[in-house]
Design a protein around this motif. Structure first.
Motif, PDB file in Angstrom:
ATOM      1  N   PRO A  40       0.826  -1.219   0.000  1.00  0.00           N
ATOM      2  CA  PRO A  40       0.000   0.000   0.000  1.00  0.00           C
ATOM      3  C   PRO A  40       0.856   1.265   0.000  1.00  0.00           C
ATOM      4  O   PRO A  40       1.991   1.248   0.494  1.00  0.00           O
ATOM      5  N   ASP A  82       4.162  -8.906   4.007  1.00  0.00           N
ATOM      6  CA  ASP A  82       4.302 -10.366   4.042  1.00  0.00           C
ATOM      7  C   ASP A  82       4.708 -10.888   2.665  1.00  0.00           C
ATOM      8  O   ASP A  82       4.629 -10.160   1.666  1.00  0.00           O
ATOM      9  N   THR A  83       5.139 -12.146   2.623  1.00  0.00           N
ATOM     10  CA  THR A  83       5.714 -12.710   1.391  1.00  0.00           C
ATOM     11  C   THR A  83       4.708 -12.729   0.238  1.00  0.00           C
ATOM     12  O   THR A  83       5.065 -12.467  -0.903  1.00  0.00           O
ATOM     13  N   VAL A  84       3.441 -13.041   0.558  1.00  0.00           N
ATOM     14  CA  VAL A  84       2.428 -13.126  -0.506  1.00  0.00           C
ATOM     15  C   VAL A  84       2.171 -11.752  -1.117  1.00  0.00           C
ATOM     16  O   VAL A  84       2.108 -11.604  -2.343  1.00  0.00           O
ATOM     17  N   THR A  85       2.048 -10.733  -0.264  1.00  0.00           N
ATOM     18  CA  THR A  85       1.808  -9.370  -0.754  1.00  0.00           C
ATOM     19  C   THR A  85       2.978  -8.911  -1.632  1.00  0.00           C
ATOM     20  O   THR A  85       2.768  -8.329  -2.701  1.00  0.00           O
ATOM     21  N   LYS A  96       2.850 -10.646  -4.981  1.00  0.00           N
ATOM     22  CA  LYS A  96       1.813 -10.039  -5.842  1.00  0.00           C
ATOM     23  C   LYS A  96       2.303  -8.691  -6.372  1.00  0.00           C
ATOM     24  O   LYS A  96       2.019  -8.322  -7.512  1.00  0.00           O
TER      25      LYS A  96
END
Lengths: 252, 199
Positions: B175, B184-187, B190
């Motif tokens: 953001p 975090d790793t997923v953010t 992405k």
């Protein structure tokens, strides 16, 4: 107040307020727990994507022991299961799996074997292989791990190994009846001996080799009806995720 | 001494609102009681009007006082571009940005297997009919970037694939004002996948 540290699978998330989430976890060391994640709905929340259902995380939470609601302190993603999420079918199967786990377990009952089994099943779920058979294995094994393993070896009345081409099964007694013992016993379904052999195999099959097992279409349908009725008999109700899973599989 | 029944009724009704407990309901009730009569009448009229005058737009399923809504009846809007959102209030969140010049489609929820909400409960038939009516070039799926929102996006993509429209998903990542160190790793994954060209 003690801190608890464990691996956990996120089962369910509810919005508690404008900023907080109430999360249900199945943890490796403490069983099923519910915890409040303060500020988790904020876009800059430190929890990020870690509190999404199906995520395997390293969780730190606190609260008094045997308290019904804890507070999440920290969580780090161990496995997000992105490939499972990328396919609608596998995503629905995975959600059915965690719905079943949530419905069959009570809070605070610790079972590391069950945790290992559920996380291994989610890892085995791939869009390339037909997840229907894995679903049967999961349904049977989760019941077995929770102590509801159906008695398939011998007739529950006479204790003999059935010799006819089919056996009767009672969902109340959770066991098979051989043909001579059927009279006067409340048998709710009949199972072919071939399907019975598959049922026994699914209860012991190595999760790494499940995709090698080939089951004829007729037996597959019989197995599905059997495991579904077995779960209905245990839960006493239909899970919300099951009809939707069937709908998605049918349409795609 | 017993509290007047009219005041108890007001407290009981206010307690039904989300996030309002006994103490807050009592405080609000005494505030209304002590305040000017005109303010109480305005509050009462506003609540009644919301229930009586708000309808759903027959085209986009957003909330409106006039059917079709202001956005759907605005000739300057680009009808070849539809932004799909979960709830009616998401339309106003996106409208506040002021960048989007297309029209909207409100799904009235998301596919949520754990809550028993399937595609049949959403306004997907309406969306399909709008696309099949022709003139739509792109569908922007702006459902929340969570499990249910993503599952709904995949479902819509499959549903409309055969219609030949361009399907896109809103970007996800770090953001504005956020810190990569705490993402975090997923953010982050992405964010890297959805990187934009600066050349």
């Amino acid at each position: 107040m003690p801190l608890f540290r464990t691996r956990a699978l996120v089962l369910r998330v509810h919005y508690l307020s404008d900023t907080d989430k109430l999360v249900t976890f199945y943890t490796e060391r403490y069983g099923k727990i519910k915890a409040v994640a303060k500020g988790a709905r904020r876009i800059k929340s430190k929890f990020g994507a870690s509190l999404e259902p199906l995520t395997l995380i390293s969780l730190i939470y606190f609260g008094k022991e045997h308290q019904s609601l804890y507070r999440v302190n920290q969580c780090d993603i161990v496995e997000f299961h992105q490939t499972v999420r990328d396919s609608l079918a596998t995503c629905f199967y995975a959600l059915y799996f965690i719905d079943l786990l949530d419905s069959l377990t009570a809070e605070g009952q610790t079972d590391p074997n069950l945790f290992m089994f559920v996380t291994s099943t989610l890892e085995s779920l791939t869009p390339e292989q037909n997840p229907e058979l894995l679903c049967r294995i999961y349904e049977l094994r989760i019941l077995a791990l929770l102590g509801y393993k159906p008695r398939l070896e011998q007739c529950v009345k006479c204790g003999q190994f059935p010799r006819s081409h089919w056996v009767g099964f009672s969902y109340n007694s959770q066991g098979i009846y051989c043909a001579p013992c059927l009279d006067g016993n409340p048998v709710e379904t009949r199972i072919n001996l071939g399907t019975l052999q598959y049922l026994k195999k699914l209860l012991t099959l190595d999760l790494n080799r499940w995709s090698r097992l080939k089951i004829p279409k007729g037996s597959e349908e019989e197995l599905e009806q059997f495991t579904h009725r077995l779960i209905l008999a245990r839960l006493g109700r239909e899970l919300k995720s099951y009809p939707l899973l069937k709908q998605i599989i049918h349409n795609y | 001494m017993k509290r007047p029944s009219v005041l108890t009724d007001l407290i009981q009704e206010l307690k039904r609102l989300p996030g309002i407990g006994q103490k807050t309901a009592e405080r609000l009730s005494f505030f209304i009681m002590r305040g000017e009569k005109l303010r109480a009448e305005k509050l009462s009229a506003a609540i009644t009007n919301v229930k009586e005058k708000i309808v759903l737009c027959s085209q986009c399923h957003g909330i409106t006082e006039r059917n079709p809504c202001d956005i759907c009846s605005d000739e300057r809007r680009d009808r070849s571009l539809i932004c799909v959102v979960e709830e009616p209030h998401d339309v106003y969140v996106l409208e506040n940005v002021g960048e989007f010049k297309g029209v909207y489609h409100v799904l009235m929820g998301v596919i949520s297997p754990l809550d028993g909400i399937g595609p049949g409960e959403l306004t997907l038939d309406g969306l399909k009919a709008r696309v099949e009516a022709g003139g739509v070039k792109e569908i922007i799926i702006a459902t929340n970037p969570d499990l249910e929102g993503d599952a709904t996006a995949i479902y819509i993509a499959k549903l409309l694939k055969a219609n030949g429209v361009k399907l896109s998903r809103i970007a996800r990542g770090v953001p504005v004002g956020g810190d990569i160190e705490y993402a975090d790793t997923v953010t982050l994954q992405k964010a890297l996948e959805g990187r934009t060209d600066m050349g």
